[in-house]
Enzyme design. Structure first.
Site, PDB file in Angstrom:
ATOM      1  N   SER A  74       0.830  -1.202   0.000  1.00 18.43           N
ATOM      2  CA  SER A  74       0.000   0.000   0.000  1.00 18.43           C
ATOM      3  C   SER A  74       0.862   1.249   0.000  1.00 18.43           C
ATOM      4  O   SER A  74       1.974   1.253   0.547  1.00 18.43           O
ATOM      5  CB  SER A  74      -0.860  -0.021   1.267  1.00 18.43           C
ATOM      6  OG  SER A  74      -1.398   1.253   1.508  1.00 18.43           O
ATOM      7  N   TYR A 133      -2.039  -0.179   9.922  1.00 19.56           N
ATOM      8  CA  TYR A 133      -2.205  -0.918   8.671  1.00 19.56           C
ATOM      9  C   TYR A 133      -0.968  -0.735   7.796  1.00 19.56           C
ATOM     10  O   TYR A 133      -0.391  -1.687   7.277  1.00 19.56           O
ATOM     11  CB  TYR A 133      -3.466  -0.407   7.953  1.00 19.56           C
ATOM     12  CG  TYR A 133      -3.651  -0.914   6.554  1.00 19.56           C
ATOM     13  CD1 TYR A 133      -4.107  -2.214   6.327  1.00 19.56           C
ATOM     14  CD2 TYR A 133      -3.394  -0.093   5.453  1.00 19.56           C
ATOM     15  CE1 TYR A 133      -4.280  -2.674   5.035  1.00 19.56           C
ATOM     16  CE2 TYR A 133      -3.569  -0.555   4.165  1.00 19.56           C
ATOM     17  CZ  TYR A 133      -4.018  -1.841   3.960  1.00 19.56           C
ATOM     18  OH  TYR A 133      -4.190  -2.292   2.684  1.00 19.56           O
ATOM     19  N   LYS A 184       2.010  -3.500   6.504  1.00 20.56           N
ATOM     20  CA  LYS A 184       2.437  -3.664   5.106  1.00 20.56           C
ATOM     21  C   LYS A 184       3.951  -3.440   4.991  1.00 20.56           C
ATOM     22  O   LYS A 184       4.646  -4.165   4.286  1.00 20.56           O
ATOM     23  CB  LYS A 184       1.698  -2.675   4.194  1.00 20.56           C
ATOM     24  CG  LYS A 184       0.207  -2.936   4.055  1.00 20.56           C
ATOM     25  CD  LYS A 184      -0.065  -4.206   3.276  1.00 20.56           C
ATOM     26  CE  LYS A 184      -1.550  -4.421   3.041  1.00 20.56           C
ATOM     27  NZ  LYS A 184      -1.851  -5.766   2.510  1.00 20.56           N
TER      28      LYS A 184
END
Ligand code: UDP
Length: 310
Positions: free
Chosen positions: A94, A119, A123
Site C-alpha cells: 500500500s 495498517y 504492510k
C-alpha cells in the site's frame, strides 16, 4: 494446462476483480478466503466469485481457509500445487508504507516505514520480510505492488466493493450517500495544505489495479528478484472533487459536512507511476469519470451490496 495462481483473500473487493482478470488472461486461480470481509452467498462459493464465474463462463477453485491456519495451508499446497517449490510471490502492499510524503509525486525510492497508521506499518513489515527473503535466497522472486486508492467496480456492475458496517473509505461512503443509505458524508478536515483544503489522493480504477497483477505475474517469469512498483494514476483528486465527480455520475446531490481531521491522515498522496510503465508495461487506462460511473452502476444494481435483503 493453465497455470495455477493462489489468490489469498480472493473473495474480497480487490481479490474478486483480480480473479476475474486472471481468468480472462488464461490463468487458473485457486482462491482461499476466510470470509472476514466477504459475503458467503447461497452455495459453497462466495457470492462475489459466483458472479465472477457467471461473468467469465469459467470456474474458480475455492476453499474457505484462514491463511494463519498453517496445517490447512500446507495441505492446500500439497494438493493443489503438488510441490512446495513455489517461490514466486505478488504482494499487495500500500502507498501508506510511504508515511507522510517528503515529496510528491511518490516514487518507489521514497523512504518507507514512517507509517502514520498500523495498517501501513503491517504492510511495511511484510515488505521488509519479503525483501530479506529474496536477498537471502536468490531462488525467490517477488513483486511488491504499492496500491494507491482503488475505487470503482467491474463494468458489468455485478461485482464491487461491499464494506461491512460503516464504510471507512471515502468512495464507498459517498456512494452509499448517493443511493440514500446514509444521510451525509463527513469530510475529515478542510484545512489541509491542498487546493480546496481537503485531502488529496490518487484514486485508481480497481480493474486497472487488477490488471497490474497480471503484469506482475509476467514480470516474475523473468526471475526478477524483488521488485517494487506503485500502482496509481499519477493524478491526485481532493475529497470535494470526488464528491462532485460522483454527483455527476449519479445525478444525485451528495450532502456533506466538514468535521475534524481524521488521525493518521496525510494532506496529499499520489504516485509517480512511471516505473510500472517502464518495467511492467502497465499503466492505468481508466479515468475518474469511468471510476465513478462504474461505482454508481454497481451501487445502483446492488443497493445493499452482495447481501440479498433490500
Ligand atoms: N475521507 C473523508 N470522509 C470519509 C472517508 C474519507 O473525508 O468518510 C477523506 C480522508 O480524510 C482522505 C480521503 O477521503 O483525505 C481518502 O480517504 P480513504 O480512507 O478512502 O483513503 P486513505 O486515507 O486510506 O488514503
Amino acid at each position: 494446462m493453465a497455470e495455477k495462481v493462489l489468490v489469498t483473500g480472493g473473495a474480497g473487493y480487490i481479490g474478486s476483480h483480480t480473479v476475474l482478470e486472471l481468468l480472462e488472461a488464461g490463468y487458473s486461480p485457486v482462491v482461499i478466503d476466510n470470509f472476514h470481509n466477504a459475503i458467503r452467498g447461497g452455495g459453497s462459493m462466495p457470492e462475489s466469485l459466483r458472479r465472477v464465474q457467471e461473468l467469465t463462463g469459467r470456474s474458480v477453485e475455492f476453499e474457505e481457509m484462514d491463511i494463519l491456519d498453517q496445517a490447512a495451508l500446507q495441505c492446500l499446497f500439497k494438493k493443489i500445487m503438488k510441490a512446495h517449490g513455489v517461490k514466486n510471490l505478488v504482494f499487495s502492499s500500500s502507498a501508506t508504507v510511504y508515511g507522510n510524503p517528503q515529496y510528491l509525486p511518490l516514487d518507489e525510492a521514497h523512504p518507507t516505514g514512517g507509517c502514520t497508521n498500523p495498517y501501513g506499518k503491517s504492510k511495511f513489515f511484510i515488505e521488509e520480510m519479503i525483501r530479506d527473503l529474496c536477498q537471502a535466497d536468490k531462488a525467490w522472486n517477488a513483486v511488491l505492488l504499492r496500491y494507491f486508492n482503488p475505487i470503482g467496480a467491474h463494468a458489468s456492475g455485478c461485482i464491487g466493493e461491499d464494506p461491512q458496517g460503516i464504510p471507512n473509505n471515502l468512495m464507498p461512503y459517498v456512494s452509499q450517500v448517493a443511493i440514500g443509505r446514509r444521510e451525509a458524508l463527513n469530510v475529515f478536515g478542510n484545512d489541509y495544505d491542498t487546493e480546496d483544503g481537503t485531502g488529496v489522493r490518487d484514486y485508481i480504477h480497481v480493474v486497472d489495479l487488477a490488471k497490474g497483477h497480471i503484469a506482475a505475474l509476467r514480470k516474475l517469469k523473468e526471475q526478477c528478484g524483488c521488485r517494487i512498483y506503485n500502482l496509481g494514476t499519477g493524478t491526485g483528486y481532493s475529497v470535494l472533487q470526488m464528491v462532485r465527480a460522483m454527483e455527476k455520475a449519479s445525478g444525485k446531490k451528495i450532502p456533506y459536512k466538514v468535521v475534524a481531521r481524521r488521525e493518521g491522515d496525510v494532506a496529499a498522496c499520489y504516485a509517480n507511476p512511471s516505473l510500472a510503465l517502464k518495467e511492467l508495461g502497465w499503466t492505468a487506462a481508466l479515468g475518474l469519470d469511468r471510476m465513478c460511473e462504474d461505482l454508481w452502476r454497481w451501487q445502483k444494481q446492488n443497493p445493499s451490496g452482495f447481501s440479498t435483503q433490500a
